[in-house]
Enzyme design. Structure first.
Site, short mmCIF file in Angstrom:
data_model
loop_
_atom_site.label_atom_id
_atom_site.label_comp_id
_atom_site.label_asym_id
_atom_site.label_seq_id
_atom_site.Cartn_x
_atom_site.Cartn_y
_atom_site.Cartn_z
N GLU A 39 1.12 -1.51 -0.03
CA GLU A 39 0.27 -0.01 -0.20
C GLU A 39 0.92 1.23 -0.26
OE1 GLU A 39 -4.02 2.00 1.83
OE2 GLU A 39 -2.44 0.36 3.92
N LYS A 105 -9.52 3.38 -2.44
CA LYS A 105 -9.41 3.07 -1.57
C LYS A 105 -11.46 3.17 -0.53
CE LYS A 105 -7.29 1.99 2.75
NZ LYS A 105 -6.66 2.25 4.41
N CYS A 139 -5.44 -3.03 2.32
CA CYS A 139 -5.49 -3.17 3.53
C CYS A 139 -6.48 -3.22 3.78
CB CYS A 139 -4.27 -1.95 3.70
SG CYS A 139 -3.82 -2.20 5.38
#
Length: 144
Positions: A39, A105, A139
């Site tokens: 990430e 994200k 994540c």
């Protein structure tokens, strides 16, 4: 499918340096189908992206395209990006033919304050590569 998970000591806010380090790491890989980068691989995890995030269109995406083509592997990784006046944590899934799928994200990590300065994505993205379908996540997205 052969997948290479790449972990390395990311230098803070130094995209060119981090890409150069990855050049060395990736040169030692044998034939793999997919390369997975960390990430925010180009800058380190930034909850305060101003002055750190790359500007769209970014050099790290061009690097990913060149590497995918040269290695014959797909490459996936996220980048802290300033795009259209907002900051996003954007995943790029890059195939060797130059095809790029992007995903922002969705579930930002509130405990670190990521939600204060980054704009969350709203679209689910599924990409197919060599007969396998991948739902793109970053994540903290995996917890939801």
């Amino acid at each position: 499918m052969k997948i290479a998970l790449v972990q390395f000591d990311i230098e803070w806010a130094a995209p060119a340096h981090n890409r150069e380090r990855l050049d060395g790491i990736l040169s030692g890989l044998g034939a793999v189908d997919l390369i997975v980068l960390p990430e925010m691989f180009s800058t380190g995890f930034a909850t305060k992206p101003e002055g750190i995030a790359e500007e769209a269109p970014c050099a790290s995406l061009e690097w990913m395209k060149a590497k995918a083509s040269a290695l014959g592997s797909a490459i996936v990784g996220s980048i802290a990006l300033h795009d259209g006046g907002k900051y996003v944590n954007r995943v790029y899934f890059v195939k060797p033919d130059g095809n790029v799928t992007e995903y922002d994200k969705h579930n930002l990590f509130t405990f670190s304050g990521e939600h204060r300065l980054f704009t969350r994505g709203s679209d689910r993205k599924i990409v197919e590569w060599r007969g396998v379908r991948f739902l793109l996540n970053v994540c903290y997205d995996l917890r939801f």
